[in-house]
Motif scaffolding. Sequence first.
Motif, PDB file in Angstrom:
ATOM      1  N   ALA A  17    -107.617  44.192 -14.722  1.00  0.00           N
ATOM      2  CA  ALA A  17    -106.934  43.016 -14.168  1.00  0.00           C
ATOM      3  C   ALA A  17    -105.880  43.442 -13.153  1.00  0.00           C
ATOM      4  O   ALA A  17    -105.708  42.795 -12.109  1.00  0.00           O
ATOM      5  N   LEU A  18    -105.181  44.534 -13.439  1.00  0.00           N
ATOM      6  CA  LEU A  18    -104.186  45.046 -12.494  1.00  0.00           C
ATOM      7  C   LEU A  18    -104.840  45.490 -11.190  1.00  0.00           C
ATOM      8  O   LEU A  18    -104.290  45.294 -10.101  1.00  0.00           O
ATOM      9  N   VAL A  19    -106.022  46.082 -11.288  1.00  0.00           N
ATOM     10  CA  VAL A  19    -106.729  46.522 -10.089  1.00  0.00           C
ATOM     11  C   VAL A  19    -107.068  45.324  -9.205  1.00  0.00           C
ATOM     12  O   VAL A  19    -106.970  45.393  -7.969  1.00  0.00           O
ATOM     13  N   GLN A  20    -107.443  44.208  -9.822  1.00  0.00           N
ATOM     14  CA  GLN A  20    -107.740  43.009  -9.039  1.00  0.00           C
ATOM     15  C   GLN A  20    -106.494  42.515  -8.300  1.00  0.00           C
ATOM     16  O   GLN A  20    -106.575  42.078  -7.151  1.00  0.00           O
ATOM     17  N   VAL A  21    -105.341  42.577  -8.977  1.00  0.00           N
ATOM     18  CA  VAL A  21    -104.088  42.190  -8.325  1.00  0.00           C
ATOM     19  C   VAL A  21    -103.804  43.111  -7.149  1.00  0.00           C
ATOM     20  O   VAL A  21    -103.409  42.671  -6.055  1.00  0.00           O
ATOM     21  N   MET A  22    -104.006  44.417  -7.375  1.00  0.00           N
ATOM     22  CA  MET A  22    -103.760  45.400  -6.319  1.00  0.00           C
ATOM     23  C   MET A  22    -104.648  45.128  -5.105  1.00  0.00           C
ATOM     24  O   MET A  22    -104.178  45.150  -3.954  1.00  0.00           O
ATOM     25  N   GLU A  23    -105.921  44.846  -5.341  1.00  0.00           N
ATOM     26  CA  GLU A  23    -106.847  44.599  -4.234  1.00  0.00           C
ATOM     27  C   GLU A  23    -106.453  43.347  -3.454  1.00  0.00           C
ATOM     28  O   GLU A  23    -106.540  43.315  -2.221  1.00  0.00           O
ATOM     29  N   ALA A  24    -106.023  42.312  -4.179  1.00  0.00           N
ATOM     30  CA  ALA A  24    -105.584  41.084  -3.515  1.00  0.00           C
ATOM     31  C   ALA A  24    -104.352  41.355  -2.650  1.00  0.00           C
ATOM     32  O   ALA A  24    -104.234  40.846  -1.528  1.00  0.00           O
ATOM     33  N   ARG A  73    -103.538  44.155  -1.206  1.00  0.00           N
ATOM     34  CA  ARG A  73    -103.912  44.921  -0.019  1.00  0.00           C
ATOM     35  C   ARG A  73    -104.654  44.057   0.999  1.00  0.00           C
ATOM     36  O   ARG A  73    -104.590  44.310   2.202  1.00  0.00           O
ATOM     37  N   GLN A  74    -105.339  43.039   0.540  1.00  0.00           N
ATOM     38  CA  GLN A  74    -105.923  42.080   1.478  1.00  0.00           C
ATOM     39  C   GLN A  74    -104.805  41.339   2.217  1.00  0.00           C
ATOM     40  O   GLN A  74    -104.901  41.061   3.415  1.00  0.00           O
ATOM     41  N   GLY A  75    -103.750  41.040   1.464  1.00  0.00           N
ATOM     42  CA  GLY A  75    -102.621  40.342   2.069  1.00  0.00           C
ATOM     43  C   GLY A  75    -101.929  41.159   3.130  1.00  0.00           C
ATOM     44  O   GLY A  75    -101.378  40.612   4.103  1.00  0.00           O
ATOM     45  N   VAL A  76    -101.923  42.472   2.975  1.00  0.00           N
ATOM     46  CA  VAL A  76    -101.308  43.341   3.979  1.00  0.00           C
ATOM     47  C   VAL A  76    -101.987  43.137   5.327  1.00  0.00           C
ATOM     48  O   VAL A  76    -101.337  43.036   6.382  1.00  0.00           O
ATOM     49  N   THR A  77    -103.314  43.052   5.305  1.00  0.00           N
ATOM     50  CA  THR A  77    -104.069  42.849   6.551  1.00  0.00           C
ATOM     51  C   THR A  77    -103.798  41.465   7.137  1.00  0.00           C
ATOM     52  O   THR A  77    -103.593  41.307   8.338  1.00  0.00           O
ATOM     53  N   VAL A  78    -103.777  40.470   6.259  1.00  0.00           N
ATOM     54  CA  VAL A  78    -103.567  39.096   6.716  1.00  0.00           C
ATOM     55  C   VAL A  78    -102.179  38.914   7.328  1.00  0.00           C
ATOM     56  O   VAL A  78    -102.011  38.277   8.376  1.00  0.00           O
ATOM     57  N   LEU A  79    -101.158  39.475   6.687  1.00  0.00           N
ATOM     58  CA  LEU A  79     -99.780  39.262   7.119  1.00  0.00           C
ATOM     59  C   LEU A  79     -99.328  40.220   8.219  1.00  0.00           C
ATOM     60  O   LEU A  79     -98.283  40.000   8.839  1.00  0.00           O
ATOM     61  N   GLY A  80    -100.125  41.261   8.423  1.00  0.00           N
ATOM     62  CA  GLY A  80     -99.789  42.188   9.506  1.00  0.00           C
ATOM     63  C   GLY A  80     -99.022  43.396   9.021  1.00  0.00           C
ATOM     64  O   GLY A  80     -97.865  43.276   8.626  1.00  0.00           O
ATOM     65  N   GLY A 127     -96.063  47.899  -1.100  1.00  0.00           N
ATOM     66  CA  GLY A 127     -95.294  48.592  -2.132  1.00  0.00           C
ATOM     67  C   GLY A 127     -95.726  48.183  -3.528  1.00  0.00           C
ATOM     68  O   GLY A 127     -95.864  49.024  -4.429  1.00  0.00           O
ATOM     69  N   GLY A 128     -95.967  46.886  -3.720  1.00  0.00           N
ATOM     70  CA  GLY A 128     -96.442  46.413  -5.022  1.00  0.00           C
ATOM     71  C   GLY A 128     -97.815  46.968  -5.352  1.00  0.00           C
ATOM     72  O   GLY A 128     -98.087  47.353  -6.497  1.00  0.00           O
ATOM     73  N   ALA A 129     -98.698  47.034  -4.354  1.00  0.00           N
ATOM     74  CA  ALA A 129    -100.044  47.558  -4.569  1.00  0.00           C
ATOM     75  C   ALA A 129    -100.011  49.025  -4.965  1.00  0.00           C
ATOM     76  O   ALA A 129    -100.748  49.468  -5.866  1.00  0.00           O
ATOM     77  N   ARG A 130     -99.160  49.803  -4.313  1.00  0.00           N
ATOM     78  CA  ARG A 130     -99.051  51.236  -4.641  1.00  0.00           C
ATOM     79  C   ARG A 130     -98.524  51.419  -6.064  1.00  0.00           C
ATOM     80  O   ARG A 130     -99.003  52.285  -6.802  1.00  0.00           O
ATOM     81  N   PHE A 131     -97.542  50.608  -6.423  1.00  0.00           N
ATOM     82  CA  PHE A 131     -96.991  50.690  -7.786  1.00  0.00           C
ATOM     83  C   PHE A 131     -98.059  50.350  -8.828  1.00  0.00           C
ATOM     84  O   PHE A 131     -98.243  51.070  -9.818  1.00  0.00           O
ATOM     85  N   ILE A 132     -98.784  49.253  -8.598  1.00  0.00           N
ATOM     86  CA  ILE A 132     -99.812  48.822  -9.548  1.00  0.00           C
ATOM     87  C   ILE A 132    -100.929  49.856  -9.629  1.00  0.00           C
ATOM     88  O   ILE A 132    -101.468  50.130 -10.709  1.00  0.00           O
ATOM     89  N   ASP A 133    -101.294  50.436  -8.495  1.00  0.00           N
ATOM     90  CA  ASP A 133    -102.343  51.458  -8.483  1.00  0.00           C
ATOM     91  C   ASP A 133    -101.955  52.637  -9.370  1.00  0.00           C
ATOM     92  O   ASP A 133    -102.754  53.125 -10.180  1.00  0.00           O
TER      93      ASP A 133
END
Length: 252
Positions: A182-189, A191-198, A209-215
């Motif tokens: 479940a944490l991996v799914q949050v992390m992937e979401a 990282r998708q947001g990073v692309t969307v938001l720039g 930063g949150g994705a790296r922590f969760i990973d």
Amino acid sequence: MPGGRLTQQERQQIAVGLADGLAYAEIARRLERPTSTITREVMRNGGPAGYRADLAHRATERRAHRRRQAAPRGPEAPPQADGRDPEAVAEFEETLTTVFMASGTPKMMARVMACLYTTDSGSLTASELAGRLQVSPASVSKSITFLEEQGLVRRERAEGRRERYIVDDDIWYQSLVASAQALVQVMEAMRQGVTVLGRGTPAADRLEGGARFIDFVSESLLRAAEQAREVLHTGTGAAPEGAVAEPSPAGG
């Protein structure tokens, strides 16, 4: 440390402690009571926001009265084949339910888990659970579905068309794996947001930063779960000293 049931004065002190924002452990320390006693008292009487000392005291008196009325009287009381004190077992089951609730498990699901854990077999059918908990089969079915999704119980086909619901040594491993996934799914979401938001924007940096922590946490959780399963459940011994697991290829 005092024993016995909480007094009305102690319940008032609990209410004051909750109003002051004290943790259960601190309230317990001041009353010289186990933390589990305070946790159970609060959770079964409205929770931190709804706890009322007078109402909790009256509810406890009513429960004690019902138990006295339901208890077998005199020499007709059946002996316990396992030598356990039924009242102590019931009290522990309630404590375990409260602890599960405090960790975020809904009440009915927590009751089902506690019921399964306090049976020697570690398994019961839907009808057995409904009978022991005095609830409808539909409530049991809903609870089992939730717990199975969390990896906290598993099903096994019994005789005929019946199923048994089981908790065993492997359940916590499966639950931790489900949590890590479940944490991996949050992390992937994220990282998708990073692309969307720039990339490089404040919002994207926050997500990255949150994705790296969760990973890191999810990989550590899975690694620890695998090592514990190998050492504790299969008895193959501890991991070699100094051994380091390979880093995640998804880590950034």
